[in-house]
Design a protein around this motif. Sequence first.
Motif, PDB file in Angstrom:
ATOM      1  N   LEU A   1      -8.587  10.567   1.204  1.00 43.38           N
ATOM      2  CA  LEU A   1      -9.930  10.511   1.889  1.00 43.38           C
ATOM      3  C   LEU A   1     -10.490   9.065   1.896  1.00 43.38           C
ATOM      4  O   LEU A   1     -11.336   8.775   2.796  1.00 43.38           O
ATOM      5  N   MET A   2     -10.434   8.536   0.652  1.00 43.51           N
ATOM      6  CA  MET A   2     -10.734   6.985   0.565  1.00 43.51           C
ATOM      7  C   MET A   2     -10.355   6.216   1.286  1.00 43.51           C
ATOM      8  O   MET A   2     -11.012   5.157   2.025  1.00 43.51           O
ATOM      9  N   LYS A   3      -9.141   6.047   1.867  1.00 47.88           N
ATOM     10  CA  LYS A   3      -8.365   5.601   2.750  1.00 47.88           C
ATOM     11  C   LYS A   3      -8.828   5.935   4.114  1.00 47.88           C
ATOM     12  O   LYS A   3      -9.249   4.821   4.832  1.00 47.88           O
ATOM     13  N   HIS A   4      -8.817   7.149   4.189  1.00 46.05           N
ATOM     14  CA  HIS A   4      -9.194   7.546   5.721  1.00 46.05           C
ATOM     15  C   HIS A   4     -10.548   7.392   6.099  1.00 46.05           C
ATOM     16  O   HIS A   4     -10.804   6.962   7.213  1.00 46.05           O
ATOM     17  N   ALA A   5     -11.639   7.889   5.424  1.00 49.50           N
ATOM     18  CA  ALA A   5     -12.914   7.943   5.836  1.00 49.50           C
ATOM     19  C   ALA A   5     -13.585   6.530   5.313  1.00 49.50           C
ATOM     20  O   ALA A   5     -14.806   6.318   5.885  1.00 49.50           O
ATOM     21  N   ALA A   6     -13.104   5.758   4.317  1.00 50.57           N
ATOM     22  CA  ALA A   6     -13.876   4.563   3.897  1.00 50.57           C
ATOM     23  C   ALA A   6     -12.950   3.436   3.995  1.00 50.57           C
ATOM     24  O   ALA A   6     -13.707   2.409   3.751  1.00 50.57           O
ATOM     25  N   GLY A   7     -11.791   3.440   4.167  1.00 50.89           N
ATOM     26  CA  GLY A   7     -10.960   2.103   4.387  1.00 50.89           C
ATOM     27  C   GLY A   7     -10.648   1.585   3.276  1.00 50.89           C
ATOM     28  O   GLY A   7     -10.259   0.596   2.837  1.00 50.89           O
ATOM     29  N   VAL A   8     -10.539   2.432   2.013  1.00 52.96           N
ATOM     30  CA  VAL A   8     -10.720   1.747   0.635  1.00 52.96           C
ATOM     31  C   VAL A   8      -9.125   2.382  -0.075  1.00 52.96           C
ATOM     32  O   VAL A   8      -8.910   3.786   0.208  1.00 52.96           O
ATOM     33  N   THR A   9      -8.119   1.561  -0.154  1.00 54.43           N
ATOM     34  CA  THR A   9      -6.882   1.901  -0.813  1.00 54.43           C
ATOM     35  C   THR A   9      -6.999   2.110  -2.332  1.00 54.43           C
ATOM     36  O   THR A   9      -7.227   1.121  -3.056  1.00 54.43           O
ATOM     37  N   VAL A  10      -6.606   3.169  -2.735  1.00 56.69           N
ATOM     38  CA  VAL A  10      -6.365   3.363  -4.154  1.00 56.69           C
ATOM     39  C   VAL A  10      -5.303   4.151  -4.674  1.00 56.69           C
ATOM     40  O   VAL A  10      -5.050   5.105  -3.809  1.00 56.69           O
ATOM     41  N   ASP A  11      -4.510   3.778  -5.406  1.00 60.11           N
ATOM     42  CA  ASP A  11      -3.722   4.639  -5.905  1.00 60.11           C
ATOM     43  C   ASP A  11      -3.976   6.054  -6.676  1.00 60.11           C
ATOM     44  O   ASP A  11      -4.879   5.756  -7.573  1.00 60.11           O
ATOM     45  N   ALA A  12      -3.431   7.037  -6.136  1.00 60.93           N
ATOM     46  CA  ALA A  12      -3.770   8.279  -6.836  1.00 60.93           C
ATOM     47  C   ALA A  12      -3.529   8.399  -8.298  1.00 60.93           C
ATOM     48  O   ALA A  12      -4.363   9.027  -8.921  1.00 60.93           O
ATOM     49  N   ASN A  13      -2.357   7.887  -8.684  1.00 52.47           N
ATOM     50  CA  ASN A  13      -2.142   7.833 -10.089  1.00 52.47           C
ATOM     51  C   ASN A  13      -3.279   7.015 -10.930  1.00 52.47           C
ATOM     52  O   ASN A  13      -3.653   7.313 -11.883  1.00 52.47           O
ATOM     53  N   ASP A  14      -3.568   5.979 -10.177  1.00 49.72           N
ATOM     54  CA  ASP A  14      -4.648   5.048 -11.006  1.00 49.72           C
ATOM     55  C   ASP A  14      -5.979   5.813 -11.123  1.00 49.72           C
ATOM     56  O   ASP A  14      -6.656   5.998 -12.179  1.00 49.72           O
TER      57      ASP A  14
END
Length: 85
Positions: free
Chosen positions: A13-26
């Motif tokens: 959702l962070m990637k899709h709705a906000a354009g923020v790429t974050v690793d789920a494991n992180d």
Amino acid sequence: MITQLTVQELAALMKHAAGVTVDANDLERRPDSAFNDLGLDSLGLLGIVGELENRHGRALPPDAERCKTPREFLALVNTTLMAGA
């Protein structure tokens, strides 16, 4: 059926709705990291809240868009989803 938001779904959702790429494991390793430190601002979080409200057909509490960490956000969203199940 009980639906809960997972860390992996939050990362997506962070990637899709906000354009923020974050690793789920992180996110899983550091659930108390501030959203700001992860690159997610309040407008991005509002986009995530809106997406979740559309998916689940119900409003989330106003506190959802004021959450500061993934742990806080997941707890609030999942408590709300469980209450409506």
